[in-house]
Design an enzyme around this catalytic site. Structure first.
Site, PDB file in Angstrom:
ATOM      1  N   ALA A  13     -47.383  16.310  -5.204  1.00 18.70           N
ATOM      2  CA  ALA A  13     -47.161  15.715  -6.521  1.00 18.70           C
ATOM      3  C   ALA A  13     -46.119  14.608  -6.533  1.00 18.70           C
ATOM      4  O   ALA A  13     -45.759  14.123  -7.598  1.00 18.70           O
ATOM      5  CB  ALA A  13     -46.748  16.796  -7.515  1.00 18.70           C
ATOM      6  N   ARG A  15     -46.390  11.556  -5.367  1.00 12.13           N
ATOM      7  CA  ARG A  15     -46.949  10.198  -5.442  1.00 12.13           C
ATOM      8  C   ARG A  15     -48.464  10.292  -5.622  1.00 12.13           C
ATOM      9  O   ARG A  15     -49.055  11.369  -5.566  1.00 12.13           O
ATOM     10  CB  ARG A  15     -46.635   9.410  -4.160  1.00 12.13           C
ATOM     11  CG  ARG A  15     -47.028  10.133  -2.886  1.00 12.13           C
ATOM     12  CD  ARG A  15     -46.792   9.283  -1.637  1.00 12.13           C
ATOM     13  NE  ARG A  15     -45.410   8.850  -1.522  1.00 12.13           N
ATOM     14  CZ  ARG A  15     -44.456   9.554  -0.902  1.00 12.13           C
ATOM     15  NH1 ARG A  15     -44.742  10.723  -0.364  1.00 12.13           N
ATOM     16  NH2 ARG A  15     -43.226   9.085  -0.815  1.00 12.13           N
ATOM     17  N   ASP A  63     -43.072  22.571   1.686  1.00 11.80           N
ATOM     18  CA  ASP A  63     -43.977  22.220   2.774  1.00 11.80           C
ATOM     19  C   ASP A  63     -45.135  23.208   2.734  1.00 11.80           C
ATOM     20  O   ASP A  63     -44.968  24.385   3.053  1.00 11.80           O
ATOM     21  CB  ASP A  63     -43.247  22.313   4.114  1.00 11.80           C
ATOM     22  CG  ASP A  63     -44.118  21.940   5.307  1.00 11.80           C
ATOM     23  OD1 ASP A  63     -45.337  21.705   5.107  1.00 11.80           O
ATOM     24  OD2 ASP A  63     -43.594  21.897   6.434  1.00 11.80           O
ATOM     25  N   VAL A  64     -46.316  22.742   2.325  1.00 15.09           N
ATOM     26  CA  VAL A  64     -47.438  23.663   2.142  1.00 15.09           C
ATOM     27  C   VAL A  64     -47.959  24.228   3.458  1.00 15.09           C
ATOM     28  O   VAL A  64     -48.780  25.156   3.449  1.00 15.09           O
ATOM     29  CB  VAL A  64     -48.596  22.999   1.363  1.00 15.09           C
ATOM     30  CG1 VAL A  64     -48.154  22.608  -0.035  1.00 15.09           C
ATOM     31  CG2 VAL A  64     -49.182  21.822   2.128  1.00 15.09           C
ATOM     32  N   SER A 143     -62.974  15.174  -1.093  1.00 13.39           N
ATOM     33  CA  SER A 143     -63.177  13.783  -0.701  1.00 13.39           C
ATOM     34  C   SER A 143     -64.663  13.505  -0.560  1.00 13.39           C
ATOM     35  O   SER A 143     -65.461  14.394  -0.235  1.00 13.39           O
ATOM     36  CB  SER A 143     -62.477  13.511   0.639  1.00 13.39           C
ATOM     37  OG  SER A 143     -62.813  12.228   1.142  1.00 13.39           O
ATOM     38  N   TYR A 156     -60.167  14.350   9.721  1.00 12.06           N
ATOM     39  CA  TYR A 156     -59.945  14.370   8.273  1.00 12.06           C
ATOM     40  C   TYR A 156     -61.221  14.808   7.551  1.00 12.06           C
ATOM     41  O   TYR A 156     -61.181  15.667   6.660  1.00 12.06           O
ATOM     42  CB  TYR A 156     -59.518  12.993   7.792  1.00 12.06           C
ATOM     43  CG  TYR A 156     -59.414  12.884   6.291  1.00 12.06           C
ATOM     44  CD1 TYR A 156     -58.309  13.390   5.620  1.00 12.06           C
ATOM     45  CD2 TYR A 156     -60.425  12.275   5.540  1.00 12.06           C
ATOM     46  CE1 TYR A 156     -58.207  13.309   4.232  1.00 12.06           C
ATOM     47  CE2 TYR A 156     -60.330  12.179   4.163  1.00 12.06           C
ATOM     48  CZ  TYR A 156     -59.222  12.701   3.514  1.00 12.06           C
ATOM     49  OH  TYR A 156     -59.139  12.614   2.145  1.00 12.06           O
ATOM     50  N   ALA A 157     -62.353  14.221   7.939  1.00 17.92           N
ATOM     51  CA  ALA A 157     -63.616  14.581   7.298  1.00 17.92           C
ATOM     52  C   ALA A 157     -63.907  16.062   7.479  1.00 17.92           C
ATOM     53  O   ALA A 157     -64.300  16.752   6.528  1.00 17.92           O
ATOM     54  CB  ALA A 157     -64.750  13.740   7.873  1.00 17.92           C
ATOM     55  N   LYS A 160     -62.030  18.226   5.119  1.00 21.40           N
ATOM     56  CA  LYS A 160     -62.538  18.197   3.753  1.00 21.40           C
ATOM     57  C   LYS A 160     -63.887  18.914   3.645  1.00 21.40           C
ATOM     58  O   LYS A 160     -64.212  19.470   2.582  1.00 21.40           O
ATOM     59  CB  LYS A 160     -62.645  16.749   3.260  1.00 21.40           C
ATOM     60  CG  LYS A 160     -61.296  16.067   3.079  1.00 21.40           C
ATOM     61  CD  LYS A 160     -60.420  16.796   2.060  1.00 21.40           C
ATOM     62  CE  LYS A 160     -59.130  16.053   1.781  1.00 21.40           C
ATOM     63  NZ  LYS A 160     -58.294  16.712   0.741  1.00 21.40           N
TER      64      LYS A 160
END
Length: 247
Positions: A13, A15, A63-64, A143, A156-157, A160
């Site tokens: 949260a 940015r 830090d999640v 995404s 990254y893909a 998601k």
């Protein structure tokens, strides 16, 4: 500053999408708990919210990727506000573009996995019972790349794609208990995403006239949150209008 009847927790949260979502949820009548690793940007968002709206905004540096930190975040939320009505699982990170798999470091791979996969799991695990108590809403920020292959950013893909399967499976678990689970899949958004992994951020790379803004995505998240029972927006694709031209 007054305490309101609904409380929302937003990760990532400090940015971009997370910060704008926090602002729009505050405008929608929520007290807000903001979580991210960077304390000063987080405090700035909280101050902006409390200056603009009547409700409370509480920053909790988190830090999640640390399950104990996530548990402490939720405990702090309940101690301060006594309830939890909405959680937006937004914290995420990317990878460098077009790096051959043989040259992608294990550290980079683990960073993406730890934030996008483990962080989402830790957050969900920590909040689901509290959302059951309020018939709350759980929103995952996915995404476009969670539905289509990405040769430039395969890790990254994949993270998601995992998130999409996880969100829909969690919906099957907690939907019968009254929790609305939503997944929002945006295409590229003009934020500083990529600031740590690329030469150009999305804001620098994308044409603002054609791409989505953080405000566009936040508005969609709030729409999902405000869906009245028994309905739930289970998945919503928010794509730029020309996205299918690439096919």
């Amino acid at each position: 500053m007054t305490t309101r009847s609904r409380v929302a927790l937003v990760t990532g949260a400090s940015r971009g999408i997370g910060a704008e979502t926090a602002r729009q949820l505050a405008a929608d009548g929520f007290d807000i708990v903001l979580a991210a690793r960077s304390e000063m940007p987080l405090q700035h968002v909280a101050a902006d919210i409390t200056t603009t709206h009547d409700g409370a905004a509480h920053a909790v540096p988190t830090d999640v990727t640390d399950p104990d930190a996530v548990a402490a975040l939720v405990e702090t939320t309940l101690e301060r506000f006594g309830r939890l009505d909405t959680v937006v699982v937004n914290a995420g990170t990317g990878e460098r573009r077009n790096v051959p798999l043989t040259e992608l470091s294990l550290a980079e791979y683990r960073t993406v996995r730890a934030t996008n996969v483990d962080g989402a799991f830790y957050t969900t695990r920590a909040v689901v019972d509290h959302l059951r108590e309020t018939d709350g809403a759980l929103v995952f920020v996915g995404s476009y790349k969670g539905k289509y292959p990405s040769t430039s950013t395969p890790v990254y893909a994949a993270s998601k794609w995992w998130l999409r399967g996880f969100a829909q499976s969690v919906a099957g678990r907690v939907g019968p208990d009254g929790v609305a689970v939503s997944l929002v899949n945006p295409t590229g958004v003009t934020t500083d995403f990529g600031r740590d992994t690329r030469d150009q951020t999305n804001e620098e790379l994308l044409d603002a006239e054609d791409a989505l803004s953080a405000s566009d995505v936040a508005e969609t998240i709030v729409t999902a949150v405000d869906q009245d029972a028994p309905g739930a927006i289970t998945e919503l694709d928010l794509f730029r209008r020309d996205i299918y031209e690439r096919f």
